[in-house]
Design a protein around this motif. Structure first.
Motif, PDB file in Angstrom:
ATOM      1  N   LYS A 179      31.404  46.441  33.431  1.00 19.73           N
ATOM      2  CA  LYS A 179      30.460  45.787  34.335  1.00 19.73           C
ATOM      3  C   LYS A 179      31.256  45.309  35.551  1.00 19.73           C
ATOM      4  O   LYS A 179      32.128  44.444  35.432  1.00 19.73           O
ATOM      5  CB  LYS A 179      29.797  44.594  33.648  1.00 19.73           C
ATOM      6  CG  LYS A 179      28.856  43.839  34.547  1.00 19.73           C
ATOM      7  CD  LYS A 179      28.299  42.622  33.851  1.00 19.73           C
ATOM      8  CE  LYS A 179      27.425  41.822  34.790  1.00 19.73           C
ATOM      9  NZ  LYS A 179      27.019  40.565  34.187  1.00 19.73           N
ATOM     10  N   PHE A 180      30.995  45.918  36.710  1.00 15.34           N
ATOM     11  CA  PHE A 180      31.695  45.537  37.930  1.00 15.34           C
ATOM     12  C   PHE A 180      31.049  44.310  38.534  1.00 15.34           C
ATOM     13  O   PHE A 180      29.839  44.229  38.670  1.00 15.34           O
ATOM     14  CB  PHE A 180      31.697  46.679  38.944  1.00 15.34           C
ATOM     15  CG  PHE A 180      32.692  47.758  38.626  1.00 15.34           C
ATOM     16  CD1 PHE A 180      34.046  47.530  38.771  1.00 15.34           C
ATOM     17  CD2 PHE A 180      32.272  48.983  38.161  1.00 15.34           C
ATOM     18  CE1 PHE A 180      34.958  48.512  38.472  1.00 15.34           C
ATOM     19  CE2 PHE A 180      33.181  49.975  37.863  1.00 15.34           C
ATOM     20  CZ  PHE A 180      34.530  49.738  38.016  1.00 15.34           C
ATOM     21  N   ILE A 181      31.897  43.362  38.922  1.00 15.91           N
ATOM     22  CA  ILE A 181      31.435  42.119  39.538  1.00 15.91           C
ATOM     23  C   ILE A 181      32.055  42.043  40.926  1.00 15.91           C
ATOM     24  O   ILE A 181      33.281  42.092  41.066  1.00 15.91           O
ATOM     25  CB  ILE A 181      31.854  40.896  38.698  1.00 15.91           C
ATOM     26  CG1 ILE A 181      31.260  41.001  37.299  1.00 15.91           C
ATOM     27  CG2 ILE A 181      31.442  39.609  39.377  1.00 15.91           C
ATOM     28  CD1 ILE A 181      31.793  39.991  36.324  1.00 15.91           C
ATOM     29  N   ASN A 182      31.216  41.949  41.960  1.00 16.33           N
ATOM     30  CA  ASN A 182      31.722  41.861  43.333  1.00 16.33           C
ATOM     31  C   ASN A 182      32.399  40.515  43.554  1.00 16.33           C
ATOM     32  O   ASN A 182      31.843  39.462  43.224  1.00 16.33           O
ATOM     33  CB  ASN A 182      30.594  42.018  44.339  1.00 16.33           C
ATOM     34  CG  ASN A 182      30.194  43.450  44.527  1.00 16.33           C
ATOM     35  OD1 ASN A 182      30.961  44.351  44.248  1.00 16.33           O
ATOM     36  ND2 ASN A 182      28.981  43.659  44.986  1.00 16.33           N
ATOM     37  N   VAL A 183      33.585  40.572  44.153  1.00 20.16           N
ATOM     38  CA  VAL A 183      34.335  39.373  44.510  1.00 20.16           C
ATOM     39  C   VAL A 183      34.702  39.510  45.983  1.00 20.16           C
ATOM     40  O   VAL A 183      35.110  40.580  46.429  1.00 20.16           O
ATOM     41  CB  VAL A 183      35.608  39.237  43.634  1.00 20.16           C
ATOM     42  CG1 VAL A 183      36.401  38.013  44.025  1.00 20.16           C
ATOM     43  CG2 VAL A 183      35.236  39.186  42.171  1.00 20.16           C
ATOM     44  N   LYS A 184      34.550  38.430  46.751  1.00 21.24           N
ATOM     45  CA  LYS A 184      34.728  38.521  48.194  1.00 21.24           C
ATOM     46  C   LYS A 184      36.183  38.634  48.623  1.00 21.24           C
ATOM     47  O   LYS A 184      36.504  39.396  49.525  1.00 21.24           O
ATOM     48  CB  LYS A 184      34.082  37.319  48.871  1.00 21.24           C
ATOM     49  CG  LYS A 184      32.591  37.302  48.664  1.00 21.24           C
ATOM     50  CD  LYS A 184      31.931  36.298  49.535  1.00 21.24           C
ATOM     51  CE  LYS A 184      30.481  36.251  49.150  1.00 21.24           C
ATOM     52  NZ  LYS A 184      29.582  36.499  50.196  1.00 21.24           N
ATOM     53  N   ASN A 185      37.086  37.881  48.008  1.00 22.15           N
ATOM     54  CA  ASN A 185      38.493  37.968  48.402  1.00 22.15           C
ATOM     55  C   ASN A 185      39.408  37.681  47.213  1.00 22.15           C
ATOM     56  O   ASN A 185      38.951  37.309  46.133  1.00 22.15           O
ATOM     57  CB  ASN A 185      38.799  37.026  49.579  1.00 22.15           C
ATOM     58  CG  ASN A 185      38.414  35.602  49.284  1.00 22.15           C
ATOM     59  OD1 ASN A 185      38.439  35.167  48.149  1.00 22.15           O
ATOM     60  ND2 ASN A 185      38.053  34.864  50.330  1.00 22.15           N
ATOM     61  N   THR A 186      40.703  37.834  47.444  1.00 24.14           N
ATOM     62  CA  THR A 186      41.659  37.726  46.335  1.00 24.14           C
ATOM     63  C   THR A 186      41.865  36.291  45.872  1.00 24.14           C
ATOM     64  O   THR A 186      42.259  36.078  44.725  1.00 24.14           O
ATOM     65  CB  THR A 186      43.010  38.339  46.734  1.00 24.14           C
ATOM     66  OG1 THR A 186      43.455  37.738  47.955  1.00 24.14           O
ATOM     67  CG2 THR A 186      42.892  39.834  46.922  1.00 24.14           C
ATOM     68  N   SER A 187      41.613  35.303  46.718  1.00 20.13           N
ATOM     69  CA  SER A 187      41.770  33.915  46.260  1.00 20.13           C
ATOM     70  C   SER A 187      40.699  33.577  45.214  1.00 20.13           C
ATOM     71  O   SER A 187      40.984  32.907  44.216  1.00 20.13           O
ATOM     72  CB  SER A 187      41.711  32.940  47.436  1.00 20.13           C
ATOM     73  OG  SER A 187      40.447  32.999  48.047  1.00 20.13           O
ATOM     74  N   ILE A 188      39.484  34.050  45.434  1.00 22.28           N
ATOM     75  CA  ILE A 188      38.424  33.856  44.430  1.00 22.28           C
ATOM     76  C   ILE A 188      38.756  34.654  43.174  1.00 22.28           C
ATOM     77  O   ILE A 188      38.497  34.209  42.055  1.00 22.28           O
ATOM     78  CB  ILE A 188      37.055  34.263  45.017  1.00 22.28           C
ATOM     79  CG1 ILE A 188      36.688  33.351  46.193  1.00 22.28           C
ATOM     80  CG2 ILE A 188      35.968  34.206  43.954  1.00 22.28           C
ATOM     81  CD1 ILE A 188      35.453  33.785  46.937  1.00 22.28           C
ATOM     82  N   LEU A 189      39.356  35.827  43.368  1.00 26.79           N
ATOM     83  CA  LEU A 189      39.774  36.655  42.232  1.00 26.79           C
ATOM     84  C   LEU A 189      40.802  35.928  41.373  1.00 26.79           C
ATOM     85  O   LEU A 189      40.695  35.919  40.142  1.00 26.79           O
ATOM     86  CB  LEU A 189      40.346  37.982  42.740  1.00 26.79           C
ATOM     87  CG  LEU A 189      40.927  38.923  41.705  1.00 26.79           C
ATOM     88  CD1 LEU A 189      39.830  39.476  40.824  1.00 26.79           C
ATOM     89  CD2 LEU A 189      41.689  40.038  42.382  1.00 26.79           C
ATOM     90  N   ASN A 190      41.773  35.299  41.997  1.00 26.97           N
ATOM     91  CA  ASN A 190      42.790  34.558  41.243  1.00 26.97           C
ATOM     92  C   ASN A 190      42.188  33.388  40.471  1.00 26.97           C
ATOM     93  O   ASN A 190      42.578  33.116  39.336  1.00 26.97           O
ATOM     94  CB  ASN A 190      43.889  34.066  42.182  1.00 26.97           C
ATOM     95  CG  ASN A 190      44.733  35.199  42.714  1.00 26.97           C
ATOM     96  OD1 ASN A 190      44.852  36.243  42.088  1.00 26.97           O
ATOM     97  ND2 ASN A 190      45.319  35.003  43.886  1.00 26.97           N
ATOM     98  N   LYS A 191      41.225  32.704  41.071  1.00 22.32           N
ATOM     99  CA  LYS A 191      40.550  31.611  40.365  1.00 22.32           C
ATOM    100  C   LYS A 191      39.772  32.152  39.166  1.00 22.32           C
ATOM    101  O   LYS A 191      39.739  31.523  38.109  1.00 22.32           O
ATOM    102  CB  LYS A 191      39.598  30.869  41.305  1.00 22.32           C
ATOM    103  CG  LYS A 191      40.296  30.046  42.346  1.00 22.32           C
ATOM    104  CD  LYS A 191      39.298  29.383  43.279  1.00 22.32           C
ATOM    105  CE  LYS A 191      40.000  28.657  44.401  1.00 22.32           C
ATOM    106  NZ  LYS A 191      39.047  28.083  45.361  1.00 22.32           N
ATOM    107  N   GLY A 192      39.150  33.303  39.325  1.00 24.17           N
ATOM    108  CA  GLY A 192      38.414  33.922  38.224  1.00 24.17           C
ATOM    109  C   GLY A 192      39.337  34.334  37.080  1.00 24.17           C
ATOM    110  O   GLY A 192      38.971  34.222  35.909  1.00 24.17           O
ATOM    111  N   PHE A 193      40.535  34.806  37.419  1.00 28.61           N
ATOM    112  CA  PHE A 193      41.498  35.155  36.369  1.00 28.61           C
ATOM    113  C   PHE A 193      41.995  33.920  35.632  1.00 28.61           C
ATOM    114  O   PHE A 193      42.192  33.954  34.421  1.00 28.61           O
ATOM    115  CB  PHE A 193      42.683  35.925  36.943  1.00 28.61           C
ATOM    116  CG  PHE A 193      42.471  37.406  37.005  1.00 28.61           C
ATOM    117  CD1 PHE A 193      42.114  38.130  35.878  1.00 28.61           C
ATOM    118  CD2 PHE A 193      42.619  38.085  38.189  1.00 28.61           C
ATOM    119  CE1 PHE A 193      41.908  39.488  35.930  1.00 28.61           C
ATOM    120  CE2 PHE A 193      42.420  39.456  38.257  1.00 28.61           C
ATOM    121  CZ  PHE A 193      42.059  40.146  37.127  1.00 28.61           C
ATOM    122  N   THR A 194      42.196  32.816  36.341  1.00 30.05           N
ATOM    123  CA  THR A 194      42.637  31.603  35.652  1.00 30.05           C
ATOM    124  C   THR A 194      41.535  31.051  34.754  1.00 30.05           C
ATOM    125  O   THR A 194      41.813  30.474  33.711  1.00 30.05           O
ATOM    126  CB  THR A 194      43.078  30.514  36.650  1.00 30.05           C
ATOM    127  OG1 THR A 194      42.015  30.246  37.556  1.00 30.05           O
ATOM    128  CG2 THR A 194      44.316  30.942  37.400  1.00 30.05           C
TER     129      THR A 194
END
Length: 117
Positions: free
Chosen positions: A72-87
């Motif tokens: 399931k692909f989830i759109n993420v706007k930028n890598t800073s939000i991506l890093n928060k999602g990984f944490t």
């Protein structure tokens, strides 16, 4: 040679070897059949706003949009939000499309066309 075959230790080690091999073979078969993945969350970051990257994102979403889909692909706007999602353990993996994706893709296409011609 006959002394070895008459020895109890030889037969004991042989039986023990077959038991260990059988145990690990059974363990591998059981683990392969029990894994079923559905709707694994994967983050999708598109830093390029050009046509090739948009088409790639569209094709990926169409391919994995079914009810029995594994990703399931989830759109993420930028890598800073991506890093928060990984944490926060929201995503299992990420696919990041860089800004120069379209330029690199067209360079590769031109290079391959040159090789073919």
């Amino acid at each position: 040679m006959w002394k070895i075959l008459r020895s109890r230790n030889f037969w004991l080690y042989t039986v023990l070897l077959f038991v260990v091999i059988g145990f690990f073979s059974f363990a591998q078969v059981a683990s392969r059949n029990s894994l079923k993945v559905k709707k694994l969350p994967v983050a999708l970051v598109n830093n390029s706003d050009k046509q090739y990257s948009k088409n790639l994102v569209k094709q990926l979403k169409e391919k994995f949009s079914g009810s029995g889909s594994q990703i399931k692909f989830i759109n993420v706007k930028n890598t800073s939000i991506l890093n928060k999602g990984f944490t926060n353990k929201k995503y299992y993996a990420a696919l990041v499309i860089n800004e120069n994706f379209d330029g690199n893709l067209s360079l590769q296409q031109n290079y391959l066309k040159g090789l073919i011609i």
